[in-house]
Design a protein around this motif. Sequence first.
Motif, PDB file in Angstrom:
ATOM      1  N   VAL A 113      15.813 -12.302  12.280  1.00  0.00           N
ATOM      2  CA  VAL A 113      14.485 -12.220  13.055  1.00  0.00           C
ATOM      3  C   VAL A 113      13.671 -11.933  11.568  1.00  0.00           C
ATOM      4  O   VAL A 113      13.269 -10.497  11.400  1.00  0.00           O
ATOM      5  CB  VAL A 113      14.237 -11.989  14.541  1.00  0.00           C
ATOM      6  CG1 VAL A 113      12.742 -11.877  14.899  1.00  0.00           C
ATOM      7  CG2 VAL A 113      14.921 -12.509  15.201  1.00  0.00           C
ATOM      8  N   VAL A 114      12.865 -12.383  11.751  1.00  0.00           N
ATOM      9  CA  VAL A 114      10.917 -11.972  10.888  1.00  0.00           C
ATOM     10  C   VAL A 114      10.128 -12.495  11.220  1.00  0.00           C
ATOM     11  O   VAL A 114      10.010 -13.410  12.080  1.00  0.00           O
ATOM     12  CB  VAL A 114      11.639 -12.529   9.104  1.00  0.00           C
ATOM     13  CG1 VAL A 114      12.419 -12.235   8.546  1.00  0.00           C
ATOM     14  CG2 VAL A 114      11.039 -14.225   8.998  1.00  0.00           C
ATOM     15  N   HIS A 115       8.779 -11.686  10.705  1.00  0.00           N
ATOM     16  CA  HIS A 115       7.416 -12.235  11.347  1.00  0.00           C
ATOM     17  C   HIS A 115       7.170 -12.976  10.555  1.00  0.00           C
ATOM     18  O   HIS A 115       6.876 -12.752   8.729  1.00  0.00           O
ATOM     19  CB  HIS A 115       6.801 -10.597  11.709  1.00  0.00           C
ATOM     20  CG  HIS A 115       5.877 -11.023  12.844  1.00  0.00           C
ATOM     21  ND1 HIS A 115       4.248 -11.907  12.242  1.00  0.00           N
ATOM     22  CD2 HIS A 115       5.269 -10.248  13.655  1.00  0.00           C
ATOM     23  CE1 HIS A 115       3.394 -12.188  13.274  1.00  0.00           C
ATOM     24  NE2 HIS A 115       4.125 -10.630  14.161  1.00  0.00           N
ATOM     25  N   CYS A 116       6.639 -13.474  10.371  1.00  0.00           N
ATOM     26  CA  CYS A 116       6.063 -14.920   9.420  1.00  0.00           C
ATOM     27  C   CYS A 116       4.816 -14.432   8.994  1.00  0.00           C
ATOM     28  O   CYS A 116       3.706 -13.665   9.653  1.00  0.00           O
ATOM     29  CB  CYS A 116       4.939 -16.258  10.429  1.00  0.00           C
ATOM     30  SG  CYS A 116       4.733 -17.523   9.396  1.00  0.00           S
ATOM     31  N   VAL A 117       4.830 -14.273   7.240  1.00  0.00           N
ATOM     32  CA  VAL A 117       3.956 -13.812   6.952  1.00  0.00           C
ATOM     33  C   VAL A 117       2.561 -13.385   6.819  1.00  0.00           C
ATOM     34  O   VAL A 117       1.091 -12.902   7.038  1.00  0.00           O
ATOM     35  CB  VAL A 117       4.566 -13.871   5.121  1.00  0.00           C
ATOM     36  CG1 VAL A 117       3.354 -14.887   4.896  1.00  0.00           C
ATOM     37  CG2 VAL A 117       3.529 -12.884   4.276  1.00  0.00           C
ATOM     38  N   ILE A 118       2.057 -15.155   7.360  1.00  0.00           N
ATOM     39  CA  ILE A 118       0.440 -15.630   7.277  1.00  0.00           C
ATOM     40  C   ILE A 118       0.078 -14.526   8.628  1.00  0.00           C
ATOM     41  O   ILE A 118      -0.872 -14.529   8.712  1.00  0.00           O
ATOM     42  CB  ILE A 118       0.806 -16.860   8.251  1.00  0.00           C
ATOM     43  CG1 ILE A 118       0.438 -17.673   5.960  1.00  0.00           C
ATOM     44  CG2 ILE A 118      -1.081 -17.548   7.993  1.00  0.00           C
ATOM     45  CD1 ILE A 118       0.300 -18.965   6.084  1.00  0.00           C
ATOM     46  N   TYR A 119       1.195 -14.672   9.617  1.00  0.00           N
ATOM     47  CA  TYR A 119       0.641 -14.333  11.641  1.00  0.00           C
ATOM     48  C   TYR A 119       0.021 -12.659  11.318  1.00  0.00           C
ATOM     49  O   TYR A 119      -0.144 -11.750  11.691  1.00  0.00           O
ATOM     50  CB  TYR A 119       1.451 -14.854  12.521  1.00  0.00           C
ATOM     51  CG  TYR A 119       1.362 -15.553  12.366  1.00  0.00           C
ATOM     52  CD1 TYR A 119       0.400 -15.956  13.101  1.00  0.00           C
ATOM     53  CD2 TYR A 119       2.308 -16.709  12.551  1.00  0.00           C
ATOM     54  CE1 TYR A 119      -0.233 -17.337  14.204  1.00  0.00           C
ATOM     55  CE2 TYR A 119       1.649 -18.025  12.874  1.00  0.00           C
ATOM     56  CZ  TYR A 119       1.042 -18.449  13.376  1.00  0.00           C
ATOM     57  OH  TYR A 119       1.095 -19.578  13.554  1.00  0.00           O
ATOM     58  N   ARG A 120       1.528 -12.070  10.008  1.00  0.00           N
ATOM     59  CA  ARG A 120       0.975 -10.319   9.499  1.00  0.00           C
ATOM     60  C   ARG A 120      -0.129 -10.189   9.325  1.00  0.00           C
ATOM     61  O   ARG A 120      -0.738  -9.496   9.671  1.00  0.00           O
ATOM     62  CB  ARG A 120       2.299 -10.099   9.048  1.00  0.00           C
ATOM     63  CG  ARG A 120       3.431 -10.475   9.313  1.00  0.00           C
ATOM     64  CD  ARG A 120       4.578 -10.262   8.093  1.00  0.00           C
ATOM     65  NE  ARG A 120       5.755  -9.281   7.916  1.00  0.00           N
ATOM     66  CZ  ARG A 120       6.460  -9.161   7.568  1.00  0.00           C
ATOM     67  NH1 ARG A 120       6.344  -9.372   6.177  1.00  0.00           N
ATOM     68  NH2 ARG A 120       7.864  -9.149   7.920  1.00  0.00           N
ATOM     69  N   GLN A 121      -1.003 -11.237   8.241  1.00  0.00           N
ATOM     70  CA  GLN A 121      -2.199 -11.074   7.257  1.00  0.00           C
ATOM     71  C   GLN A 121      -3.060 -11.393   8.833  1.00  0.00           C
ATOM     72  O   GLN A 121      -4.136 -10.609   8.445  1.00  0.00           O
ATOM     73  CB  GLN A 121      -2.282 -12.211   6.446  1.00  0.00           C
ATOM     74  CG  GLN A 121      -1.104 -11.570   5.329  1.00  0.00           C
ATOM     75  CD  GLN A 121      -1.232 -10.302   4.776  1.00  0.00           C
ATOM     76  OE1 GLN A 121      -2.529 -10.671   4.726  1.00  0.00           O
ATOM     77  NE2 GLN A 121      -0.514 -10.548   3.861  1.00  0.00           N
ATOM     78  N   GLN A 122      -2.605 -12.156   9.883  1.00  0.00           N
ATOM     79  CA  GLN A 122      -3.992 -12.091  10.815  1.00  0.00           C
ATOM     80  C   GLN A 122      -4.160 -10.792  11.288  1.00  0.00           C
ATOM     81  O   GLN A 122      -5.297 -10.266  11.895  1.00  0.00           O
ATOM     82  CB  GLN A 122      -3.944 -13.423  11.528  1.00  0.00           C
ATOM     83  CG  GLN A 122      -4.116 -13.353  13.278  1.00  0.00           C
ATOM     84  CD  GLN A 122      -6.116 -13.853  12.960  1.00  0.00           C
ATOM     85  OE1 GLN A 122      -5.994 -14.130  11.653  1.00  0.00           O
ATOM     86  NE2 GLN A 122      -6.661 -13.966  14.030  1.00  0.00           N
ATOM     87  N   LEU A 123      -2.995 -10.679  11.770  1.00  0.00           N
ATOM     88  CA  LEU A 123      -2.901  -8.811  12.782  1.00  0.00           C
ATOM     89  C   LEU A 123      -3.367  -7.528  12.274  1.00  0.00           C
ATOM     90  O   LEU A 123      -4.518  -7.124  12.754  1.00  0.00           O
ATOM     91  CB  LEU A 123      -1.473  -8.728  12.936  1.00  0.00           C
ATOM     92  CG  LEU A 123      -0.667  -9.141  14.150  1.00  0.00           C
ATOM     93  CD1 LEU A 123       1.243  -8.978  14.457  1.00  0.00           C
ATOM     94  CD2 LEU A 123      -1.379  -9.967  15.171  1.00  0.00           C
ATOM     95  N   VAL A 124      -2.940  -8.204  10.535  1.00  0.00           N
ATOM     96  CA  VAL A 124      -4.030  -6.850  10.290  1.00  0.00           C
ATOM     97  C   VAL A 124      -5.452  -7.330   9.890  1.00  0.00           C
ATOM     98  O   VAL A 124      -6.311  -5.710  10.113  1.00  0.00           O
ATOM     99  CB  VAL A 124      -3.556  -6.973   8.058  1.00  0.00           C
ATOM    100  CG1 VAL A 124      -4.700  -5.765   7.477  1.00  0.00           C
ATOM    101  CG2 VAL A 124      -1.842  -5.976   8.498  1.00  0.00           C
ATOM    102  N   ALA A 125      -6.332  -8.525   9.831  1.00  0.00           N
ATOM    103  CA  ALA A 125      -7.770  -8.681   9.761  1.00  0.00           C
ATOM    104  C   ALA A 125      -8.160  -8.134  10.506  1.00  0.00           C
ATOM    105  O   ALA A 125      -9.540  -8.126  11.145  1.00  0.00           O
ATOM    106  CB  ALA A 125      -7.497 -10.192   9.505  1.00  0.00           C
ATOM    107  N   ARG A 126      -7.468  -7.910  12.258  1.00  0.00           N
ATOM    108  CA  ARG A 126      -8.272  -7.462  13.195  1.00  0.00           C
ATOM    109  C   ARG A 126      -7.980  -5.698  13.525  1.00  0.00           C
ATOM    110  O   ARG A 126      -9.203  -5.329  14.350  1.00  0.00           O
ATOM    111  CB  ARG A 126      -7.228  -7.688  14.165  1.00  0.00           C
ATOM    112  CG  ARG A 126      -6.984  -9.109  15.168  1.00  0.00           C
ATOM    113  CD  ARG A 126      -5.957  -9.678  16.387  1.00  0.00           C
ATOM    114  NE  ARG A 126      -5.212 -10.541  16.652  1.00  0.00           N
ATOM    115  CZ  ARG A 126      -4.317 -10.815  16.985  1.00  0.00           C
ATOM    116  NH1 ARG A 126      -3.848  -9.952  18.002  1.00  0.00           N
ATOM    117  NH2 ARG A 126      -4.631 -12.268  17.412  1.00  0.00           N
TER     118      ARG A 126
END
Length: 265
Positions: A113-126
Amino acid sequence: MAENIEKSLCNHLKTSKFSIQLYESTLPTNEALLLSYVRFIKDEKICQELLFARNLETDTKGETVFKTLEKFCDEKIPLKNIISAATDGAPAITGCQKGFISYLKNKIPDVLVVHCVIYRQQLVARNLSERLFQSLQHVIRAVNKIRNNSLNDRLFNQLCVDNDEDFNRLIFRTEVRWLSKGNCLTRFYNLFDSVIEFLENKDTELRENLITSKNDIAYLTDHYTLLNDMNLQLQGDDLNLIKTKKCRRCFRSQTALTQEEYRQT
């Protein structure tokens, strides 16, 4: 033609391992739609295809999502051929007790199971500093004040036309779409002078806060624009881990330049 394409795809997946990504979304008509994408190797190339799109008739819980996938696989392809699953971090997908992944692991214990890299960037941007966060809130308040009121929206539209602006309408920001902040800020900064003029007799406090935060807003605009550009580069059929790392390195170098310019102001 669609049936032939699906049949050809499923025939290949019956004899090969593949990765899967599920995305659940609610349409404007309140219908819940489940999309499933697969990535696999064919003729020594990485291929990505839409596997299916199904309506979720009742709820969007992890069990419902899993049963929808399981039903499709029982009819078309072996469920055990799934070797990995990418998620967007939603509780219904990643929940350890009743999330989709927990049901999938019960059937396939070794699934990765991996976390989509695009959504990782979204989390960091918060994770913004307090100062930048407040500046972003000033922008959101201004956009909502103009767009949420029909009269204000029409008056602002006319003001932009009179000022010969390239655009005549602001863009709402939403949390669920990663492009939203960048598009909202870019449009807002392009119309910054008109917004300040419009708020002169509408909300003097907000107007002063925006003027004070102009440099912060410019920095956020550049930062989120770079983030959007990188996220768009991370989408496509011919991408792999090496290529995505290059995209992120380019983003970090561009961000460093943006931060240096911001510090100088």
